[in-house]
Scaffold this motif. Structure first.
Motif, PDB file in Angstrom:
ATOM      1  N   ASP A   5       0.821  -1.219   0.000  1.00 42.85           N
ATOM      2  CA  ASP A   5       0.000   0.000   0.000  1.00 42.85           C
ATOM      3  C   ASP A   5       0.840   1.248   0.000  1.00 42.85           C
ATOM      4  N   ILE A   6       1.834   1.273   0.868  1.00 44.89           N
ATOM      5  CA  ILE A   6       2.656   2.476   0.945  1.00 44.89           C
ATOM      6  C   ILE A   6       3.356   2.687  -0.388  1.00 44.89           C
ATOM      7  N   ARG A 299     -22.162  -8.130   1.672  1.00 46.64           N
ATOM      8  CA  ARG A 299     -22.721  -6.780   1.616  1.00 46.64           C
ATOM      9  C   ARG A 299     -23.037  -6.397   0.195  1.00 46.64           C
ATOM     10  N   ARG A 300     -22.085  -6.694  -0.694  1.00 48.17           N
ATOM     11  CA  ARG A 300     -22.292  -6.311  -2.085  1.00 48.17           C
ATOM     12  C   ARG A 300     -23.513  -7.020  -2.650  1.00 48.17           C
ATOM     13  N   ASP A 310     -23.763   1.268  -7.830  1.00 51.63           N
ATOM     14  CA  ASP A 310     -22.829   2.358  -7.566  1.00 51.63           C
ATOM     15  C   ASP A 310     -23.056   3.439  -8.593  1.00 51.63           C
ATOM     16  N   PRO A 317     -24.243   9.923  -2.752  1.00 49.86           N
ATOM     17  CA  PRO A 317     -24.263   8.514  -2.363  1.00 49.86           C
ATOM     18  C   PRO A 317     -25.373   8.144  -1.418  1.00 49.86           C
ATOM     19  N   LEU A 320     -28.310   5.447  -1.303  1.00 46.12           N
ATOM     20  CA  LEU A 320     -28.148   4.117  -0.733  1.00 46.12           C
ATOM     21  C   LEU A 320     -28.797   4.045   0.624  1.00 46.12           C
TER      22      LEU A 320
ATOM     23  N   LYS B  52       0.725  -7.341  10.959  1.00 51.73           N
ATOM     24  CA  LYS B  52      -0.155  -6.890   9.890  1.00 51.73           C
ATOM     25  C   LYS B  52      -0.139  -5.381   9.749  1.00 51.73           C
ATOM     26  N   THR B  53      -0.161  -4.669  10.877  1.00 54.22           N
ATOM     27  CA  THR B  53      -0.215  -3.213  10.763  1.00 54.22           C
ATOM     28  C   THR B  53       1.099  -2.660  10.227  1.00 54.22           C
ATOM     29  N   LYS B  55       2.834  -4.064   8.081  1.00 55.13           N
ATOM     30  CA  LYS B  55       2.824  -4.317   6.655  1.00 55.13           C
ATOM     31  C   LYS B  55       1.982  -3.277   5.924  1.00 55.13           C
ATOM     32  N   THR B  56       0.826  -2.938   6.459  1.00 52.33           N
ATOM     33  CA  THR B  56      -0.029  -2.007   5.731  1.00 52.33           C
ATOM     34  C   THR B  56       0.423  -0.573   5.887  1.00 52.33           C
ATOM     35  N   GLY B  57       1.132  -0.255   6.957  1.00 55.06           N
ATOM     36  CA  GLY B  57       1.598   1.116   7.119  1.00 55.06           C
ATOM     37  C   GLY B  57       0.512   2.009   7.716  1.00 55.06           C
ATOM     38  N   LYS B 153     -18.316   8.875   1.076  1.00 54.00           N
ATOM     39  CA  LYS B 153     -18.694   8.395  -0.252  1.00 54.00           C
ATOM     40  C   LYS B 153     -18.077   7.033  -0.529  1.00 54.00           C
ATOM     41  N   GLU B 155     -17.150   4.879   1.653  1.00 54.58           N
ATOM     42  CA  GLU B 155     -17.657   3.860   2.558  1.00 54.58           C
ATOM     43  C   GLU B 155     -19.015   3.351   2.113  1.00 54.58           C
ATOM     44  N   VAL B 156     -19.765   4.221   1.424  1.00 54.07           N
ATOM     45  CA  VAL B 156     -21.130   3.871   1.088  1.00 54.07           C
ATOM     46  C   VAL B 156     -21.199   3.111  -0.233  1.00 54.07           C
ATOM     47  N   ASN B 157     -20.081   3.056  -0.939  1.00 53.11           N
ATOM     48  CA  ASN B 157     -20.064   2.324  -2.195  1.00 53.11           C
ATOM     49  C   ASN B 157     -20.431   0.870  -2.005  1.00 53.11           C
ATOM     50  N   ILE B 158     -20.918   0.265  -3.097  1.00 47.36           N
ATOM     51  CA  ILE B 158     -21.255  -1.149  -3.011  1.00 47.36           C
ATOM     52  C   ILE B 158     -19.985  -1.978  -3.099  1.00 47.36           C
ATOM     53  N   SER B 159     -19.157  -1.660  -4.100  1.00 47.45           N
ATOM     54  CA  SER B 159     -17.860  -2.337  -4.165  1.00 47.45           C
ATOM     55  C   SER B 159     -16.858  -1.413  -3.527  1.00 47.45           C
ATOM     56  N   ARG B 160     -16.391  -1.778  -2.372  1.00 51.96           N
ATOM     57  CA  ARG B 160     -15.520  -0.858  -1.657  1.00 51.96           C
ATOM     58  C   ARG B 160     -14.071  -1.276  -1.795  1.00 51.96           C
ATOM     59  N   LYS B 162     -10.399  -2.123  -0.455  1.00 53.96           N
ATOM     60  CA  LYS B 162     -10.018  -2.865   0.736  1.00 53.96           C
ATOM     61  C   LYS B 162      -9.611  -1.900   1.843  1.00 53.96           C
ATOM     62  N   ARG B 163      -8.904  -0.830   1.428  1.00 56.75           N
ATOM     63  CA  ARG B 163      -8.507   0.139   2.433  1.00 56.75           C
ATOM     64  C   ARG B 163      -8.852   1.515   1.894  1.00 56.75           C
TER      65      ARG B 163
END
Lengths: 434, 356
Positions: A5-6, A299-300, A310, A317, A320, B52-53, B55-57, B153, B155-160, B162-163
């Motif tokens: 990610d970073i 959820r999806r 979407d 948004p 929804l 894990k944390t 790794k994700t930063g 916005k 967060e409310v998506n259907i396909s979100r 991962k981070r």
């Protein structure tokens, strides 16, 4: 060593800047961990397997404690799920452990619907979380997460292959939960048969497209051990809470006339591997996968099912949120209407029955009245009769006393007559005297 | 009398449909304290989580607000011991002080001890520098709310994702001018509005212009004024989680804050050591010396102990407040109006009315 990610963010135009000294944010993971520790952790295990495969015993063995609960019988009419929550503490870590077990799985004659209660249960937990997430006022960080993090699927130690019930159930579950298949009571299988059994199971799972949980190999520190463990699936386990003296130590084991199976001996069974993978290495990953993969998928699907899509980034948004609410209210409204209808019908029927009963009661009353009247008439008649009889008796009595009086008078007036009578009497003893 | 019982029973069974096997919803969980014999390994989850944390930063977004010349950029650079913020004194001719408040967010990645952090410094040049500074906090409030909106916005998506990328402002350092008297009306206005949407940490800038007594008196006055005006700066009293937090935070709230700081990116030799400091004719002010200024306290507070908490308060409280208000405001739509193109009230141009 670059975290994915970073690295991506660096690519987005962020420079990496060197530090001229110790800043101190390397304590961040500790800060994060400390917060989590104070909040406590949740872990939810689902045990699926036929009655008698040793699910409860294995849980007891894994967590070194005796969880309560009695063994189930084979006579359950349908599959049910039994759930218990326990608070465990080890050093400073508090764990809220929930163990859900199937009851009566595989006992029915018709097992077509056996998987349904399990799938419904898992979905219900996802639904509860989704509901909380969609609330306007929500407390997600304090929410008691009840979603199932791992499903231990108990395979019967036949030594041949998977049962069709197993395949069907696992296929239904693999997109909803992390499945770890284990061979239960594996001391029933010999070592050579076990190897063949494992290969058969793995190939059947692959052929049927069942996706079981793979221990993650992307983090270097655990990639190696996870990789080797992946090759040992499904784990052949033996559970036991009884301790047997072996050498000079007390160890958990099962004692047979021909020898003792030690639970924690890796040459005897894979229990230690299971414990290592499940608890000591991948517990956090199981939780993360449940949240980021299985829950997101649920959820999806759920939201798409309700008709959401979407929209493009410009439009708002929140359609929804309240359309979900609106649809839900609509649905509830429909349910309420149905309930009303049913209630109306019920009230109607009750009224009808009441009317009938009233009719019957009325008739009964009338009959009673009639009978009463009849009875009274009879009584009157009888009384009248009695009266007339009484009168007769009185009249007779009167005549009798009158007659007697006359007789006594007569006897005085004519004493001779009595003498005469006496004589007559002597002569004729048949005459009656007073 | 024969009551038609059979008929009603049949009727009743029509009413009630055959009961569907109820989905096994778990009973209310009963917590049982089980004692453990032998080691299981539950505490390894700490190590797993830490792995894990790392790794994700981490992300951290810090905003600095204050009039120009108060040493904001220098302080941030000192805090993170690197050039993460560009000093306005280094601006060239063309980049004069802007006519309105601008928001400039610049991100850098810094790494320490295996921990990677994406640090974003949000600068607000032009704040408080005009002749008429009315409503100069509005662009800032708008920016803060825009970040919440962006996150919502996603967060409310259907396909979100991962981070979800987190651009929300976790911490706002407000620089108070060291007049030695009291807070200025602009300071109060700003903090009144913004303390409800973001974590504000008031900081007394250029504290080397005050003597020790002046410093402590000024701090007391500032604390009093903030209290009188109902301004809750971070760490807010109402978010203390337990007694331990409360005692720790009380001490900080009532004694240390607002931190009187001095910033510097130059090093000097003092007593054989190289230290960050400011050289004056009358001596060298050591930035990290607690006798000289409270920079070390600020740094420890923001970075070493409360950084995660700053993020959590932002996420669990400020963001949730924004979300709840936003969802309530756009409620009341008639059902069945269709999903796409639903006429929703637009995001209010003026900042959302904050809860009173």
């Amino acid at each position: 060593m670059a975290a994915a990610d970073i690295a991506r963010q660096v690519g987005e135009g962020c420079r990496t800047v060197p530090l001229a000294g110790h800043v101190g944010f390397d304590s961040l993971p500790d800060q994060l961990v400390n917060k989590s520790v104070s909040q406590g952790f949740c872990f939810n295990i689902l045990c699926v397997g036929e009655t008698g495969l040793g699910k409860s015993t294995l849980m007891d063995t894994l967590f070194n404690t005796k969880f309560e609960g009695e063994p189930a019988t084979h006579t359950q009419p349908g599959v049910q799920l039994r759930s218990n929550t326990y608070d465990l503490q080890e050093s400073n870590v508090g764990l809220k452990l929930t163990i859900v077990s199937t009851v009566g799985f595989g006992d029915q004659i018709n097992k077509e619907d056996s998987y349904k209660p399990i799938v419904e249960f898992i979905d219900a937990q996802f639904e509860a979380y989704l509901q909380e997430e969609l609330k306007i006022r929500r407390v997600l960080h304090n929410y008691h997460d009840s979603r199932i993090h791992v499903c231990l699927y108990f395979i019967a130690p036949t030594g041949h292959s998977l049962k069709s019930l197993d395949l069907v159930t696992m296929k239904k579950l693999d997109s909803k939960v992390n499945i770890i298949p284990i061979i239960a009571k594996s001391d029933a299988i010999s070592k050579s048969e076990l190897a063949k059994f494992k290969i058969k199971i793995t190939s059947e799972l692959v052929n049927n497209g069942v996706q079981i949980y793979q221990f993650p190999t992307d983090d270097e520190s655990v990639a190696e051990i996870n990789g080797t463990m992946n090759a040992h699936l499904p784990f052949a386990v033996v559970g036991s809470t009884e301790e047997v003296k072996i050498g000079n130590k007390m160890m958990r084991a099962r004692q047979y006339p021909w020898g003792t199976v030690q639970v924690e001996n890796e040459a005897h069974c894979d229990f230690v591997k299971l414990r290592e993978m499940l608890i000591r290495v991948n517990m956090e990953d199981l939780r993360e996968q449940t949240h980021t993969r299985h829950y997101e998928l649920y959820r999806r699907c759920k939201l798409e099912e309700m008709g959401f899509k979407d929209t493009d980034p410009d439009s708002k948004p929140f359609s929804l949120q309240e359309t979900y609410e609106a649809k839900r209210n609509e649905f509830l409204g429909e349910l309420q209407k149905k309930e009303e209808e049913m209630r109306q019908m019920f009230v109607q029927r009750v009224k009808e029955k009441e009317a009938e009963l009233k009719e019957a009661e009325k008739e009964l009353h009338e009959k009673f009245d009639r009978l009463k009247k009849l009875h009274q008439e009879e009584k009157k008649k009888l009384e009248d009769k009695k009266k007339s009889l009484d009168d007769e008796v009185n009249a007779f009595k009167q005549r009798k006393t009158a007659a007697e009086l006359l007789q006594s008078q007569g006897s005085q007036a004519g004493g001779s007559q009595t003498l005469k009578r006496d004589k007559e009497k002597k002569n004729n003893p048949w005459l009656c005297t007073e | 009398l024969r009551l038609p019982e059979t008929r009603t029973d049949a009727a009743m069974s029509e009413l009630v449909p055959e009961p569907r096997p109820k989905p096994a919803v778990p009973m209310k969980p009963v917590s049982i304290n089980s004692s453990l014999l032998g080691y299981i390994g539950i505490d390894t989850i700490i190590e797993q989580m830490r792995r894990k944390t790392m790794k994700t930063g981490f992300d951290f977004n810090i905003m600095v607000v204050g009039q120009s010349g108060l040493g904001k950029s220098t302080l941030v650079n000192t805090l993170f011991k690197s050039q993460v913020s560009r000093k306005s004194s280094s601006w060239n001719r063309e980049e004069k002080i802007p006519k309105t408040v601008e928001i400039k967010a610049i991100g850098h990645v810094i790494e320490e001890g295996g921990v990677k952090m994406k640090l974003t410094v949000i600068d607000t040049p032009g704040f408080g520098d005009q002749i008429n500074n009315e409503n100069c906090w509005e662009p800032i409030e708008k920016y803060v709310n825009e970040q919440y909106e962006k996150f919502l916005k996603e967060e409310v998506n259907i396909s979100r994702k991962k981070r979800i990328p987190d651009t929300r402002v976790h911490c706002c350092l407000y620089f108070v001018s060291p007049t030695g008297h009291s807070l200025r009306p602009l300071d109060l206005e700003f903090m009144k509005h913004l303390s409800k949407v973001v974590n504000i940490i008031p900081v007394i800038a250029k504290a080397d212009t005050m003597t020790l007594e002046e410093k402590s008196e000024f701090k007391q006055r500032v604390r009093k004024e903030l209290e009188v005006n109902g301004i809750e700066f971070y760490p807010q009293k109402e978010f203390d989680e337990d007694l331990e937090d409360k005692t720790e935070n009380d001490k900080i709230r009532q004694e240390s804050m607002p931190f009187a700081v001095v910033g510097s990116d130059k090093e000097y030799q003092v007593n054989g050591k190289r230290v960050l400091g400011r050289k004056t004719p009358w001596g060298i002010i050591e930035v990290e010396n607690l006798n000289h200024c409270e920079f070390a306290l600020l740094r420890d507070f923001v970075i070493r102990t409360h950084l995660q908490d700053l993020k959590e308060v932002t996420h669990n409280i400020h963001y949730e407040t924004y979300r709840a208000k936003r969802l309530n405001d756009s409620g009341g739509l008639p059902p069945g109006e269709g999903l796409l193109g639903t006429a929703l009230p637009p995001v209010p141009a003026t900042p959302c009315p904050t809860a009173e």
